[in-house]
Design an enzyme around this catalytic site. Structure first.
Site, short mmCIF file in Angstrom:
data_model
loop_
_atom_site.label_atom_id
_atom_site.label_comp_id
_atom_site.label_asym_id
_atom_site.label_seq_id
_atom_site.Cartn_x
_atom_site.Cartn_y
_atom_site.Cartn_z
CG ASP A 24 -1.96 1.01 1.23
OD1 ASP A 24 -2.37 1.36 0.17
OD2 ASP A 24 -2.54 1.37 2.21
CG HIS A 41 0.77 2.17 -9.65
ND1 HIS A 41 0.47 1.47 -8.52
CD2 HIS A 41 -0.27 2.69 -10.24
CE1 HIS A 41 -0.75 2.06 -8.26
NE2 HIS A 41 -1.11 2.68 -9.53
CG LEU A 135 10.45 -16.83 -2.23
CD1 LEU A 135 10.18 -16.80 -0.84
CD2 LEU A 135 10.82 -15.25 -2.62
#
Length: 244
Positions: A24, A41, A135
């Protein structure tokens, strides 16, 4: 980027295996600099790279990022288009790097609103990284937790009609198997950046016992070091799971 593992103090929890993050603050980061939201972004995509690279050294095996919610379609059409364009750019440019570092990519959420081009990118990215054993990176796209739960209930209802499923056979494990995250462990910790303290319809079922960490850092400024601080915060907590 390399990160040194932060040692766990004596008597506290080990590092979280599964970290979920609500990313956020992109818009506020851009506004503070007099830039269009798109710039926030784009910088946020750089933060994704930093956190993905830092996670293994911190003991994190699963990383789930809330990239695009089912509510985000309500944003201005231009911004939605920019977000989808950035998604295409990320998948086109980053998958080779994920393969190189042994990262497996999964994408969860409803896929019915994405174009065929983006769906093909999803499938290609998942297929190219499926054999990786490092991962586990999960991107939640067009995702909403209430929607996910309703979809699972609908699936049970169809099974009851079509196969005579006994309602008494439904338990928590059976319900979990019908969610987007069926093959993932529940998150140990949820991090939300930018100082907001909401879960915003993210992994509501899966977060039943997750620790919550709210970071004041806007997502585009969030780094591997900030992730390490959140992990250190988690380690200092005592998790009782309803016990004494």
């Amino acid at each position: 980027m390399s990160m040194e593992t932060v040692p766990a103090p004596a008597g506290v929890a080990a590092a979280p295996l599964h970290v979920a993050i609500i990313m956020d603050g992109n818009g506020r980061w851009a506004r503070a600099r007099g830039l269009p939201r798109t710039a926030g972004h784009r910088q946020g995509a750089e933060a994704v790279r930093s956190v993905v690279e830092a996670s293994p050294a911190l003991g994190v095996t699963h990383l789930t990022l809330f990239g695009f919610s089912s509510e985000n379609w309500k944003r201005p059409q231009g911004e939605v288009g920019d977000l989808l364009g950035l998604l295409r750019l990320y998948l086109n440019n980053e998958v080779r790097n994920l393969v190189k570092h042994g990262v497996r990519l999964r994408i969860i959420g409803r896929r019915d609103r994405f174009s065929r081009e983006i769906l093909d990118l999803f499938e290609d990215s998942e297929n190219r990284t499926r054999a990786n054993s490092g991962l586990n990176l999960t991107l939640a796209l067009n995702y909403g937790a209430r929607q996910e739960i309703v979809d699972a209930v609908r699936l049970f209802a169809r099974e009851a009609v079509e196969t005579g499923l006994d309602p008494e056979s439904i338990d928590e494990a059976a319900f979990s198997r019908r969610l987007f995250t069926a093959d993932l462990p529940d998150p140990d910790v949820l991090i939300r950046t930018s100082g907001e303290q909401r879960v915003s319809n993210f992994l509501l079922w899966q977060m039943a016992y997750a620790e919550l960490v709210f970071s004041p850092v806007l997502w585009p400024d969030f780094s591997g070091r900030d992730l390490a601080l959140a992990v250190e915060d988690f380690r200092a907590r005592e998790r009782r799971f309803g016990g004494v």
